[in-house]
Design a protein around this motif. Structure first.
Motif, PDB file in Angstrom:
ATOM      1  N   UNK A 219     -17.723  20.343   9.888  1.00  0.00           N
ATOM      2  CA  UNK A 219     -16.090  20.371   9.356  1.00  0.00           C
ATOM      3  C   UNK A 219     -15.223  20.459  10.717  1.00  0.00           C
ATOM      4  N   UNK A 220     -14.907  20.007  10.065  1.00  0.00           N
ATOM      5  CA  UNK A 220     -13.322  19.398  11.570  1.00  0.00           C
ATOM      6  C   UNK A 220     -12.064  21.660  10.607  1.00  0.00           C
ATOM      7  N   UNK A 221     -12.777  21.987  10.286  1.00  0.00           N
ATOM      8  CA  UNK A 221     -11.496  23.550   9.526  1.00  0.00           C
ATOM      9  C   UNK A 221     -12.335  24.420  10.935  1.00  0.00           C
ATOM     10  N   UNK A 222     -12.159  25.054  11.258  1.00  0.00           N
ATOM     11  CA  UNK A 222     -12.144  27.211  12.146  1.00  0.00           C
ATOM     12  C   UNK A 222     -12.923  27.753  10.481  1.00  0.00           C
ATOM     13  N   UNK A 223     -11.579  28.079   9.580  1.00  0.00           N
ATOM     14  CA  UNK A 223     -12.614  28.422   8.025  1.00  0.00           C
ATOM     15  C   UNK A 223     -13.290  28.118   7.739  1.00  0.00           C
ATOM     16  N   UNK A 224     -13.567  28.559   6.140  1.00  0.00           N
ATOM     17  CA  UNK A 224     -14.252  27.829   5.545  1.00  0.00           C
ATOM     18  C   UNK A 224     -13.754  26.929   4.647  1.00  0.00           C
ATOM     19  N   UNK A 225     -14.176  25.521   3.593  1.00  0.00           N
ATOM     20  CA  UNK A 225     -13.393  24.935   3.028  1.00  0.00           C
ATOM     21  C   UNK A 225     -14.662  24.131   2.206  1.00  0.00           C
ATOM     22  N   UNK A 226     -14.331  24.989   0.576  1.00  0.00           N
ATOM     23  CA  UNK A 226     -15.042  24.582  -0.382  1.00  0.00           C
ATOM     24  C   UNK A 226     -15.652  22.814  -0.252  1.00  0.00           C
ATOM     25  N   UNK A 227     -14.672  22.261   0.202  1.00  0.00           N
ATOM     26  CA  UNK A 227     -15.912  20.771   0.513  1.00  0.00           C
ATOM     27  C   UNK A 227     -16.569  20.557   1.273  1.00  0.00           C
ATOM     28  N   UNK A 228     -15.567  21.723   2.688  1.00  0.00           N
ATOM     29  CA  UNK A 228     -16.798  21.204   4.205  1.00  0.00           C
ATOM     30  C   UNK A 228     -17.931  21.814   3.849  1.00  0.00           C
ATOM     31  N   UNK A 229     -18.216  23.048   2.576  1.00  0.00           N
ATOM     32  CA  UNK A 229     -19.085  23.769   2.406  1.00  0.00           C
ATOM     33  C   UNK A 229     -20.465  23.020   1.856  1.00  0.00           C
ATOM     34  N   UNK A 230     -20.077  21.581   1.055  1.00  0.00           N
ATOM     35  CA  UNK A 230     -20.660  20.645   0.138  1.00  0.00           C
ATOM     36  C   UNK A 230     -21.584  19.695   1.498  1.00  0.00           C
ATOM     37  N   UNK A 231     -21.309  19.946   2.380  1.00  0.00           N
ATOM     38  CA  UNK A 231     -21.434  18.882   3.848  1.00  0.00           C
ATOM     39  C   UNK A 231     -22.784  18.975   4.104  1.00  0.00           C
ATOM     40  N   UNK A 232     -23.282  17.643   4.094  1.00  0.00           N
ATOM     41  CA  UNK A 232     -25.524  18.022   4.713  1.00  0.00           C
ATOM     42  C   UNK A 232     -25.364  17.546   6.725  1.00  0.00           C
ATOM     43  N   UNK A 233     -25.662  18.238   6.582  1.00  0.00           N
ATOM     44  CA  UNK A 233     -25.959  17.937   8.479  1.00  0.00           C
ATOM     45  C   UNK A 233     -26.492  16.465   8.453  1.00  0.00           C
ATOM     46  N   UNK A 234     -25.209  15.758  10.139  1.00  0.00           N
ATOM     47  CA  UNK A 234     -26.558  14.272   9.548  1.00  0.00           C
ATOM     48  C   UNK A 234     -27.397  14.245  10.846  1.00  0.00           C
ATOM     49  N   UNK A 235     -27.507  14.918  11.795  1.00  0.00           N
ATOM     50  CA  UNK A 235     -27.993  15.719  13.047  1.00  0.00           C
ATOM     51  C   UNK A 235     -28.655  16.869  13.205  1.00  0.00           C
ATOM     52  N   UNK A 236     -30.298  16.601  13.493  1.00  0.00           N
ATOM     53  CA  UNK A 236     -31.001  17.304  14.000  1.00  0.00           C
ATOM     54  C   UNK A 236     -31.813  17.400  15.497  1.00  0.00           C
ATOM     55  N   UNK A 237     -30.626  18.255  16.342  1.00  0.00           N
ATOM     56  CA  UNK A 237     -31.102  18.992  17.989  1.00  0.00           C
ATOM     57  C   UNK A 237     -31.950  19.201  17.911  1.00  0.00           C
ATOM     58  N   UNK A 238     -33.308  18.262  18.737  1.00  0.00           N
ATOM     59  CA  UNK A 238     -34.625  19.625  19.108  1.00  0.00           C
ATOM     60  C   UNK A 238     -35.104  19.487  20.063  1.00  0.00           C
TER      61      UNK A 238
END
Length: 358
Positions: A219-238
């Motif tokens: 998300x580019x936002x500091x606050x919650x956004x209903x569209x950004x909340x539907x994004x899926x992480x594309x990278x898992x760094x482990x």
């Protein structure tokens, strides 16, 4: 045993996020922004995953565009910084690139060029960002010159927002008004929306969207956004825990002795450091996920290692998995603890970290 550092790239998440961007403006086209090696995710694999979906790809420069062509990607490619020298124009025409035009010297180069095939151009308007772009009062004249130019096939208008990731600020409205006044009655297609504007400023959608960071699930936002909340992480760094220490109360951990144990603590060392791209400025308390449970940084990040507090995770030990960011821990949360932004963390991941794709 090899070092267990890995960036797992979830290509299905990239496709999901692109579709989510398109869904915000069903009548619009969308340029998938894959500059900076797709924000550290690998431009070629990401573009290949989107090949059947994306209307076009966006890169910063001709070198990035040529890498996509070399991999067999045939879709249009927007050169977001345009061309730097006139001798790039024959290549641009041959390869079907769409250059941005943001300066008088570029316009003049197009007027003087003799190209086998005319190229579509994206005329950038400076509506307040003050990096690139023609001045609003120069738009009508610049469009007329481009449309009269034999080297130009079509003109799209574009601009870039300074504060679209801050929905409470009025500057985006000011930039929209400036753009609309400059575009006037020209009747040209336009591209205004970066990821933040795709999700928060529907008035800016127009004919071409430019989703970037949202493709990668951040998300580019500091606050919650209903569209950004539907994004899926594309990278898992482990990585993994490689050592465990029992550290007495009042002892310190790491460079600078910035973490002092308030009681006996169990400290795990993880193979991950700033040479991998993990932020050196991550503060004590920055979250990580160890064996499926949250833990915290305890001590300053070093070149190859970080130290985390395992005191309340008695089941965790050498060999335990560690997620630095990903599906269990948003990269934006790590960025906040590091006084930076997700763009910096994702694009700053170094070549030492292998990328693996699923």
């Amino acid at each position: 045993m090899s070092r267990k550092v890995c960036a797992q790239i979830h290509l299905d998440a990239v496709v999901h996020n692109y579709r989510l961007a398109r869904a915000q403006a069903p009548g619009a086209h969308a340029v998938a922004i894959v500059k900076a090696d797709a924000y550290g995710h690998g431009a070629v694999p990401v573009a290949q995953a989107l090949a059947a979906e994306a209307d076009a790809f966006g890169v910063a420069c001709i070198e990035e565009a040529m890498a996509l062509r070399a991999a067999g990607l045939g879709a249009p490619i927007v050169l977001l910084e345009g061309f730097f020298d006139a001798d790039e124009l024959p290549i641009i025409a041959r390869e079907g690139f769409w250059p941005a035009v943001h300066s008088l010297h570029q316009l003049e180069a197009l007027e003087q060029a003799q190209l086998a095939t005319p190229v579509p151009v994206w005329l950038k308007i400076d509506t307040g960002m003050h990096r690139l772009g023609v001045q609003p009062q120069e738009v009508a004249t610049s469009v007329a010159r481009l449309q009269a130019c034999n080297a130009v096939a079509d003109v799209v208008l574009m601009t870039h927002f300074a504060c679209s990731d801050e929905p409470d600020k009025t500057m985006t409205l000011d930039q929209l008004a400036c753009f609309d006044q400059a575009a006037g009655t020209l009747g040209l297609a336009a591209s205004l929306s970066n990821s933040a504007a795709v999700m928060a400023w529907p008035r800016a959608h127009r004919q071409w969207l430019r989703p970037g960071i949202m493709l990668y699930g951040a998300t580019p936002f500091e606050q919650p956004n209903p569209i950004a909340d539907q994004l899926q992480a594309a990278m898992t760094l482990s990585s993994e825990v490689i050592a465990v220490r029992e550290v007495p109360a009042c002892e310190t951990v790491g460079y600078g002795a910035t973490f002092r144990c308030d009681r006996p603590r169990r400290i795990g060392t993880v193979a991950m450091g700033y040479a991998d791209g993990y932020p050196r400025h991550a503060r004590n308390g920055t979250p990580v996920v160890v064996a499926g449970q949250r833990a915290q940084l305890a001590g300053r990040v070093s070149m190859d290692m970080i130290t985390v507090d395992l005191t309340d995770l008695p089941h965790a030990g050498v060999g335990s998995s560690v997620e630095l960011w990903g599906r269990q821990l948003p990269v934006a949360e790590v960025a906040r603890w590091s006084d930076t932004i997700p763009y910096t963390l994702l694009s700053g991941l170094t070549p030492r970290v292998p990328r693996r794709y699923d």
